[in-house]
Motif scaffolding. Structure first.
Motif, PDB file in Angstrom:
ATOM      1  N   PHE A   1     -18.520  48.105 -13.691  1.00  0.00           N
ATOM      2  CA  PHE A   1     -17.258  47.572 -14.204  1.00  0.00           C
ATOM      3  C   PHE A   1     -17.519  46.328 -15.042  1.00  0.00           C
ATOM      4  O   PHE A   1     -18.476  45.589 -14.803  1.00  0.00           O
ATOM      5  CB  PHE A   1     -16.340  47.153 -13.044  1.00  0.00           C
TER       6      PHE A   1
ATOM      7  N   TYR B   1     -15.213  42.909 -16.193  1.00  0.00           N
ATOM      8  CA  TYR B   1     -13.982  42.151 -16.007  1.00  0.00           C
ATOM      9  C   TYR B   1     -13.997  40.951 -16.942  1.00  0.00           C
ATOM     10  O   TYR B   1     -15.056  40.419 -17.282  1.00  0.00           O
ATOM     11  CB  TYR B   1     -13.854  41.656 -14.561  1.00  0.00           C
TER      12      TYR B   1
ATOM     13  N   GLN C   1     -12.411  37.032 -17.392  1.00  0.00           N
ATOM     14  CA  GLN C   1     -11.779  35.949 -16.636  1.00  0.00           C
ATOM     15  C   GLN C   1     -11.593  34.733 -17.528  1.00  0.00           C
ATOM     16  O   GLN C   1     -12.572  34.089 -17.933  1.00  0.00           O
ATOM     17  CB  GLN C   1     -12.619  35.582 -15.415  1.00  0.00           C
TER      18      GLN C   1
ATOM     19  N   ALA D   1      -7.488  34.569 -12.676  1.00  0.00           N
ATOM     20  CA  ALA D   1      -8.188  35.605 -11.919  1.00  0.00           C
ATOM     21  C   ALA D   1      -8.871  36.584 -12.877  1.00  0.00           C
ATOM     22  O   ALA D   1      -8.439  36.743 -14.022  1.00  0.00           O
ATOM     23  CB  ALA D   1      -7.201  36.351 -11.028  1.00  0.00           C
ATOM     24  N   PRO D   2      -9.921  37.261 -12.419  1.00  0.00           N
ATOM     25  CA  PRO D   2     -10.542  38.313 -13.240  1.00  0.00           C
ATOM     26  C   PRO D   2      -9.575  39.473 -13.459  1.00  0.00           C
ATOM     27  O   PRO D   2      -8.796  39.819 -12.571  1.00  0.00           O
ATOM     28  CB  PRO D   2     -11.739  38.763 -12.394  1.00  0.00           C
TER      29      PRO D   2
ATOM     30  N   PHE E   1      -9.440  43.592 -15.132  1.00  0.00           N
ATOM     31  CA  PHE E   1     -10.257  44.760 -15.451  1.00  0.00           C
ATOM     32  C   PHE E   1     -10.312  45.014 -16.950  1.00  0.00           C
ATOM     33  O   PHE E   1      -9.307  44.957 -17.652  1.00  0.00           O
ATOM     34  CB  PHE E   1      -9.664  45.971 -14.736  1.00  0.00           C
TER      35      PHE E   1
ATOM     36  N   TYR F   1     -14.783  50.673 -17.153  1.00  0.00           N
ATOM     37  CA  TYR F   1     -15.554  51.295 -16.083  1.00  0.00           C
ATOM     38  C   TYR F   1     -16.427  52.385 -16.679  1.00  0.00           C
ATOM     39  O   TYR F   1     -15.960  53.209 -17.471  1.00  0.00           O
ATOM     40  CB  TYR F   1     -14.608  51.896 -15.042  1.00  0.00           C
TER      41      TYR F   1
ATOM     42  N   LEU G   1     -17.564  39.330 -16.748  1.00  0.00           N
ATOM     43  CA  LEU G   1     -18.282  39.613 -15.510  1.00  0.00           C
ATOM     44  C   LEU G   1     -18.657  41.082 -15.445  1.00  0.00           C
ATOM     45  O   LEU G   1     -17.800  41.963 -15.575  1.00  0.00           O
ATOM     46  CB  LEU G   1     -17.398  39.274 -14.307  1.00  0.00           C
TER      47      LEU G   1
ATOM     48  N   LEU H   1     -17.611  45.980  -4.499  1.00  0.00           N
ATOM     49  CA  LEU H   1     -17.966  45.616  -5.869  1.00  0.00           C
ATOM     50  C   LEU H   1     -18.730  44.302  -5.845  1.00  0.00           C
ATOM     51  O   LEU H   1     -18.231  43.298  -5.319  1.00  0.00           O
ATOM     52  CB  LEU H   1     -16.676  45.479  -6.679  1.00  0.00           C
TER      53      LEU H   1
ATOM     54  N   PHE I   1     -20.565  41.368  -8.094  1.00  0.00           N
ATOM     55  CA  PHE I   1     -20.471  40.789  -9.428  1.00  0.00           C
ATOM     56  C   PHE I   1     -21.727  40.023  -9.830  1.00  0.00           C
ATOM     57  O   PHE I   1     -22.401  39.403  -9.001  1.00  0.00           O
ATOM     58  CB  PHE I   1     -19.284  39.814  -9.486  1.00  0.00           C
TER      59      PHE I   1
ATOM     60  N   GLN J   1     -23.182  36.835 -12.351  1.00  0.00           N
ATOM     61  CA  GLN J   1     -22.729  35.445 -12.484  1.00  0.00           C
ATOM     62  C   GLN J   1     -21.716  35.252 -13.610  1.00  0.00           C
ATOM     63  O   GLN J   1     -21.023  34.235 -13.653  1.00  0.00           O
ATOM     64  CB  GLN J   1     -23.924  34.534 -12.739  1.00  0.00           C
TER      65      GLN J   1
END
Lengths: 108, 116
Positions: A33, A35, A37, A42-43, A45, A48, A87, A96, A98, A100
């Motif tokens: 995935f 993401y 941010q 918040a992160p 989506f 995928y 991310l 999931l 992540f 860094q």
């Protein structure tokens, strides 16, 4: 253990194209995935991939090579609002994990 | 749908105090996750639940941390006693099904915790 690597920071110019790479070495793999941010938020989506190849979604595309443990996120026609952390995350069945994150700065 | 709801948004406490973070997942989601985010360590998975049952708590730092999910619409993360190194943003997230099936996570707004 799980290892997911991304560059820490990248800088690009408005209107340009940028590629953010992610390599992973994990015990198991059920998909990758991406993401986004924004600072203080918040992160959310983005994409995928579970099969090898490129997935395109508007200005954003994501690529996966399972044999190489490698993915990238491609952002086209960069806009100032694309300045954010990106991310990479690997699915290990139910959870999931992540990386860094890569802090992208878009300059005018 | 209101999304994942976390409370409080900000918490400032003193070392040694008990801290309780709360989360309401999206209705109908089977999975709930607690993450912690710091500059040094990024976004770390602490624990996740499936149908209210804890599945993997290997990311919980130590016995001072505990998490519960008494029903499908509520979860708590408790730190007792709190320490300055616990200062971070704590995110709760939920997903409809397994991420391995391509299901994405929906994150709450997070709780910014500062332990003085």
């Amino acid at each position: 253990g799980q290892n997911i690597d991304q560059p820490t920071e990248m800088t690009a110019t408005e209107g340009a194209i940028v590629q953010i790479n992610c390599t992973y070495q994990t015990s198991g793999f059920n998909g990758l995935f991406w993401y986004q941010q924004h600072a203080g938020e918040a992160p959310t989506f983005l994409s995928y991939n579970v099969l090898d190849g490129l997935e395109e979604k508007g200005r954003f595309s994501s690529f996966l090579s399972r044999s190489k443990g490698y993915s990238y996120l491609l952002l086209k026609e960069l806009q100032m609002k694309d300045s954010a952390s990106y991310l990479c995350a690997v699915s290990l069945g139910g959870k999931l994990i992540f990386g860094q994150g890569t802090e992208l700065s878009v300059k005018p | 749908d209101a999304g994942v709801i976390q409370s409080p948004r900000h918490e400032v406490t003193e070392m040694g105090q008990e801290v309780t973070l709360r989360c309401k997942p999206i209705s109908g989601h089977d999975y709930l996750f607690w993450y912690r985010q710091t500059m040094m360590r990024g976004l770390e998975l602490l624990i996740y639940f499936n149908n209210n049952v804890p599945i993997d708590d290997s990311g919980m730092p130590e016995d001072r941390f505990s998490a519960k999910m008494p029903n499908a619409s509520f979860s708590t993360l408790k730190i007792q006693p709190s320490e300055p190194r616990d200062s971070a943003v704590y995110f709760c997230a939920s997903s409809l099904k397994r991420t391995g099936a391509g299901e994405k996570l929906f994150f709450g707004s997070g709780t910014q915790l500062s332990v003085l």
